[in-house]
Every structure is written in structure tokens, then in C-alpha cells.
Design an enzyme around this catalytic site. Structure first.
Site, PDB file in Angstrom:
ATOM      1  CG  PHE A 183      63.184 -38.268  47.332  1.00  0.00           C
ATOM      2  CD1 PHE A 183      63.868 -39.014  48.282  1.00  0.00           C
ATOM      3  CD2 PHE A 183      62.701 -37.016  47.701  1.00  0.00           C
ATOM      4  CE1 PHE A 183      64.058 -38.533  49.565  1.00  0.00           C
ATOM      5  CE2 PHE A 183      62.890 -36.523  48.979  1.00  0.00           C
ATOM      6  CZ  PHE A 183      63.568 -37.284  49.921  1.00  0.00           C
ATOM      7  CB  CYS A 240      53.380 -44.158  48.067  1.00  0.00           C
ATOM      8  SG  CYS A 240      54.958 -44.252  48.962  1.00  0.00           S
TER       9      CYS A 240
END
Length: 407
Positions: free
Chosen positions: A268, A362
């Protein structure tokens, strides 16, 4: 109106009383009164304030929905955010050593998405009100970098040119080292007259890049970002850490997490936030689903000096994660998935023999879920650091290091 005691804060920052009843802008330990509507308290009055209550520094706080926790002390917010991560891990039976929280300073956000609309007198731009679709103008915002706040009239100008009275234009503005990087969505379909008007505005405002929907309108100069000093030009709307401070803290955490690894896979990878700094000491393979971001990463690497080899691979890690035999060519991994986490990829990592993993998240809930999979596969959670680059909001980010108990 009825009286209630606030017992705790929910994940969105609202106080919660018995019921449960959600009371915005309240804190644990407070006694409040309000009118019950469903599961919420309206017209809340503070009868007995918490010792952690402070006067919000921003005059827009009560109306604007951009911040949820400006009425609480910094120490309280830091403790609350860390506690959310602790409780998410505890729900999975995991304990961890926590490092001190790192909180970005006020007026440091380098990107904002303004909501803008044409009006009878021109246009207005700001953020949506609290639990409302109404736009609140925020000329004295304490969250945004001053240069970004000064660009709010640009969002108004774009709405005046290409918006409609019936809908909003979403204007994402990012500070770059070359000027404003602007992406507008939700406006009128682009025709020749609008294109000319937008290009003229971009020239007048000295915008680095302006994109309308997916159509490039103007590029005075490519808008560059720096990842540990390495220049990259991200594609329009590409993911970027919210503050330079937050980016620096997370980068340092990932460099420390992988230590002296010689071969690292950055999963990612985005535009290279971690891959490029890591390439100062290791060969890096960057994997990302969006090819445009990888092109930006590769362009940054090719123009930089002193970096080790960086290779890229466009791959959907949700549907097609790297398998254990692919992973085992690396000494360390770095993951920075979106809010959904990296469940499919983590299950493959848990079956691999990769010794070290740096993880940025997150979402504490999906992080804890993924951490449980890694722990079941033989990894230890060495440390966690909460990083609060979304100051005064309920949003939480963190960095962590995992290592294999037995290699």
C-alpha cells in the site's frame, strides 16, 4: 429538559450518557441537561463542567463540523485517543507497550476539501456544519495552515464559475512546494467557455495545478511534495499525510521499525511516503493498487540521488495479496493500508517467515483485528505510537512494529 451524567466519550467524540444517549460537545464526568430526541440529547446545557473542559480557541467551533474535541484539554484528548487504541487491542486480547503520543501543532494541516456553493451574491466556501449539510464559512480556522486558509476564496471563485445554486462543488486544495494543487469535483460539465474561464482563474491565482473532475485545466508547474527531502509529483487527489509533522513522525517510526533491513517490501505504498526514505538504506519493492501513484513514486526515485534500487508493482492487495513465498525474499515489510485494514494481506504475512513488520494504521479497530491475526501467526507487537495529525478530531492514526517470536 432532563438531567444526565456523561459517562464516557464515543468513537466519534460525542459524550455518552446512560441509555445510551449521545450528547455532542460534552465530556466524561459532566452533568448536563437536554431534550431527548431518539438516542441524542438536543439543546445541551452544561450544569457541572469537567475539569478537562477548556474554552475552544476557534470562534467557529460550535457551528463548524470540522473539529469535535476543541472543548477538551490537549492532555485529555491525547489520553482518550491512546485509550481507544488500548481498548481496541484489549478486545482482541492484546497488550502492548505504548510510546508517547505525537500531536501535530495547530495550523499545520496542508490539505483541505472545501465545500463551496454559488449564492445570490456570489459564492461561499467552508466546511459542513455539525451534523448538518449547511456550509459554515471558516475565515479564522485554527486547524489549517495559514497558506491553505488563505486559499479558501479560491474555492469560492471556482464555485462562482462552475457551480450551481442547487449543488455543491467539492474543492480539494493541497499545499505543495510549488503552489496550490487544486482538484474540483461536483461542478458543471466542462465546456469550452468554462475551460477558458477556469484557465484564466488559474493564471490569475498562480495555481500550480488545476483539475476539474478528471480533466486537467492548467499546470503552471508540477506541484511537488517532499518525502524526507525526495521530490515527488503526486497525481491529482493522491493520498498524502495530513501534516508535514505527522509524515515525519510516521516516517521515522517506519525507518526504526525495519532497522537495518537490506530488502524491504512497502505494501500500500502510495506515492512513496515510506518507500523512498527507506531506499536510503535498503532496496525497496513498492506495491500499490493505483498505477498513477506508482508512476509518481518511480519518477521521484529516478530523479533522486543516493537511493538504492526501488521497484514498483501495481497490484490489488485486497484481492491479490502477496503470498508467503513471495514475501520471504524480504527482510522486512511496511504496511500502510486504508481504513479497511489489510486482512487478506496480513493472513499471508502470518504464514510467512518475514522477521519484521512496520505497520501504519488510521483505524484502531481494523488494526487490532489485523494484529490478532499476526499474533496468532507468531508475531509479537513490540510497540505502538499514536500519531494525532488530525488535531481536535476523533480521527486516530498509529505506527507499530511487529517481530517474529521465532524466526
Amino acid at each position: 429538559m432532563t438531567q444526565h451524567d456523561i459517562l464516557r466519550l464515543g468513537h466519534q467524540g460525542d459524550g455518552i450518557a446512560e441509555g445510551p444517549l449521545f450528547a455532542p460537545l460534552t465530556l466524561p464526568g459532566e452533568t448536563v441537561s437536554g431534550t431527548v430526541e431518539g438516542d441524542r440529547l438536543r439543546d445541551v446545557r452544561i450544569l457541572a463542567p469537567s475539569e478537562h473542559r477548556v474554552a475552544p480557541p476557534c470562534r467557529h467551533f460550535k457551528a463548524c463540523g470540522g473539529c469535535q474535541l476543541m472543548h477538551a484539554s490537549d492532555d485529555f484528548v491525547a489520553g482518550w485517543k491512546q485509550d481507544i487504541v488500548i481498548r481496541a487491542l484489549s478486545a482482541q486480547g492484546i497488550e502492548a507497550a505504548f510510546r508517547p503520543i505525537a500531536t501535530s501543532p495547530a495550523q499545520s494541516r496542508r490539505r483541505a476539501t472545501f465545500s463551496a456553493r454559488r449564492t445570490k451574491k456570489g459564492a461561499m466556501a467552508g466546511f459542513h456544519g455539525r451534523a448538518s449539510g449547511v456550509i459554515v464559512e471558516i475565515p479564522d480556522c485554527h486547524l489549517l495552515h495559514p497558506d491553505l486558509l488563505a486559499a479558501r476564496p479560491l474555492a469560492e471563485a471556482l464555485a462562482a464559475l462552475g457551480g450551481s445554486r442547487k449543488g455543491e462543488v467539492s474543492v480539494q486544495i493541497t499545499l505543495s512546494e510549488d503552489g496550490l494543487d487544486v482538484l474540483a469535483r461536483g461542478g458543471k460539465p466542462l465546456d469550452r467557455a468554462l475551460e477558458v474561464a477556469l484557465a484564466e482563474l488559474a493564471g490569475q491565482q498562480r495555481i500550480a495545478r488545476l483539475v476539474w473532475e478528471d480533466e486537467p485545466i492548467a499546470m503552471r508547474t508540477p506541484p511537488g511534495q517532499r518525502f524526507d527531502g525526495i521530490r515527488v509529483v503526486p497525481p491529482p487527489g493522491a493520498f498524502l499525510q495530513a501534516t508535514a509533522h505527522g509524515q515525519a513522525v510516521l516516517t521515522a517510526a517506519m525507518i526504526e521499525a525495519v532497522g537495518g533491513a537490506g530488502h524491504v517490501a512497502d505494501l500500500f505504498a502510495g506515492c512513496g511516503t515510506f518507500a523512498l526514505p527507506l531506499a536510503r538504506g535498503a532496496e525497496v519493492h513498492a506495491v500499490e493498487g493505483e498505477a498513477a501513484m506508482l508512476r509518481a513514486l518511480d519518477g521521484g526515485w529516478r530523479k533522486a540521488e543516493g537511493l538504492k534500487k526501488v521497484t514498483t508493482e501495481a497490484r490489488d492487495l485486497f484481492r491479490n495479496p502477496l503470498l508467503p513465498q513471495e514475501l520471504e525474499r524480504y527482510d522486512a515489510l511496511v504496511l500502510d493500508p486504508p481504513r479497511a485494514g489489510a486482512e487478506a494481506q496480513v493472513r499471508q504475512i502470518a504464514e510467512s517467515k518475514v522477521p519484521v513488520l512496520g505497520f501504519v494504521s488510521c483505524n484502531p479497530v481494523t488494526f487490532a483485528r489485523d494484529a490478532a491475526v499476526l499474533r496468532a501467526g507468531g508475531y509479537l507487537l513490540d510497540w505502538v505510537q499514536v500519531v494525532d495529525q488530525f488535531r481536535w478530531s476523533s480521527h486516530i492514526e498509529l505506527a507499530a512494529r511487529f517481530s517474529r517470536a521465532h524466526i
